[in-house]
Design a protein around this motif. Structure first.
Motif, PDB file in Angstrom:
ATOM      1  N   LEU A   1       3.969  -1.319  -7.362  1.00 47.80           N
ATOM      2  CA  LEU A   1       2.859  -0.979  -6.706  1.00 47.80           C
ATOM      3  C   LEU A   1       2.627  -3.117  -6.841  1.00 47.80           C
ATOM      4  O   LEU A   1       2.764  -3.446  -8.315  1.00 47.80           O
ATOM      5  CB  LEU A   1       1.891  -0.396  -7.216  1.00 47.80           C
ATOM      6  N   VAL A   2       2.232  -3.076  -5.749  1.00 45.94           N
ATOM      7  CA  VAL A   2       1.846  -4.566  -5.595  1.00 45.94           C
ATOM      8  C   VAL A   2       0.045  -5.263  -5.028  1.00 45.94           C
ATOM      9  O   VAL A   2      -0.085  -4.219  -4.947  1.00 45.94           O
ATOM     10  CB  VAL A   2       2.727  -5.615  -5.089  1.00 45.94           C
TER      11      VAL A   2
ATOM     12  N   ASN B   1      -0.434  -2.350  -2.478  1.00 43.22           N
ATOM     13  CA  ASN B   1       0.928  -1.672  -1.646  1.00 43.22           C
ATOM     14  C   ASN B   1       2.007  -1.271  -2.513  1.00 43.22           C
ATOM     15  O   ASN B   1       2.003  -1.978  -3.597  1.00 43.22           O
ATOM     16  CB  ASN B   1       1.268  -2.807  -0.367  1.00 43.22           C
ATOM     17  N   THR B   2       2.991  -0.352  -1.691  1.00 37.87           N
ATOM     18  CA  THR B   2       3.949  -0.625  -2.789  1.00 37.87           C
ATOM     19  C   THR B   2       5.010  -1.314  -2.284  1.00 37.87           C
ATOM     20  O   THR B   2       5.029  -1.491  -0.776  1.00 37.87           O
ATOM     21  CB  THR B   2       4.520   1.257  -2.268  1.00 37.87           C
ATOM     22  N   ALA B   3       5.545  -1.791  -2.725  1.00 41.36           N
ATOM     23  CA  ALA B   3       6.756  -2.652  -2.341  1.00 41.36           C
ATOM     24  C   ALA B   3       7.791  -3.090  -3.024  1.00 41.36           C
ATOM     25  O   ALA B   3       8.191  -2.685  -3.983  1.00 41.36           O
ATOM     26  CB  ALA B   3       6.106  -4.230  -2.344  1.00 41.36           C
TER      27      ALA B   3
ATOM     28  N   TRP C   1       8.351  -7.038  -0.255  1.00 43.58           N
ATOM     29  CA  TRP C   1       8.570  -6.307   1.154  1.00 43.58           C
ATOM     30  C   TRP C   1       7.780  -4.523   1.502  1.00 43.58           C
ATOM     31  O   TRP C   1       7.809  -4.130   0.418  1.00 43.58           O
ATOM     32  CB  TRP C   1       9.985  -5.905   1.679  1.00 43.58           C
ATOM     33  N   GLU C   2       7.176  -4.450   2.236  1.00 46.34           N
ATOM     34  CA  GLU C   2       6.363  -3.348   2.750  1.00 46.34           C
ATOM     35  C   GLU C   2       7.108  -2.422   2.306  1.00 46.34           C
ATOM     36  O   GLU C   2       8.126  -2.174   3.186  1.00 46.34           O
ATOM     37  CB  GLU C   2       5.837  -3.655   2.783  1.00 46.34           C
ATOM     38  N   SER C   3       6.948  -1.127   1.035  1.00 46.48           N
ATOM     39  CA  SER C   3       7.425   0.138   1.050  1.00 46.48           C
ATOM     40  C   SER C   3       8.307   1.094   2.579  1.00 46.48           C
ATOM     41  O   SER C   3       8.978   1.756   2.109  1.00 46.48           O
ATOM     42  CB  SER C   3       8.141   0.113  -0.474  1.00 46.48           C
TER      43      SER C   3
END
Length: 69
Positions: free
Chosen positions: A20-21, A29-31, A44-46
């Motif tokens: 989680l960023v 976002n999750t990344a 990078w977005e997961s």
């Protein structure tokens, strides 16, 4: 409470692991952190939606089925 870790590109977390960023605009976002030829070290977005710039903090995600004892 979320245990946020300040992102330091000189001491990055584990590559190819989902986090989680939080970015500099306080967007969550999750990344995944990886190294690419074009971007170097980058988040990078997961879900495959693209590059996430200016990540300031991250934390581990504990997803169902990934619990450790």
């Amino acid at each position: 409470m979320i245990n946020w870790i300040k992102y330091d590109p000189h001491s990055p977390p584990e590559f190819n692991h989902r986090y989680l960023v939080l970015d500099d605009e306080n967007q969550l976002n999750t990344a995944i952190l990886s190294i690419s030829d074009n971007f170097g070290l980058a988040w990078w977005e997961s879900r495959g939606l693209g590059y996430i710039g200016e990540v300031t903090h991250y934390c581990d995600i504990n997803l169902p089925g990934e619990e450790t004892e």
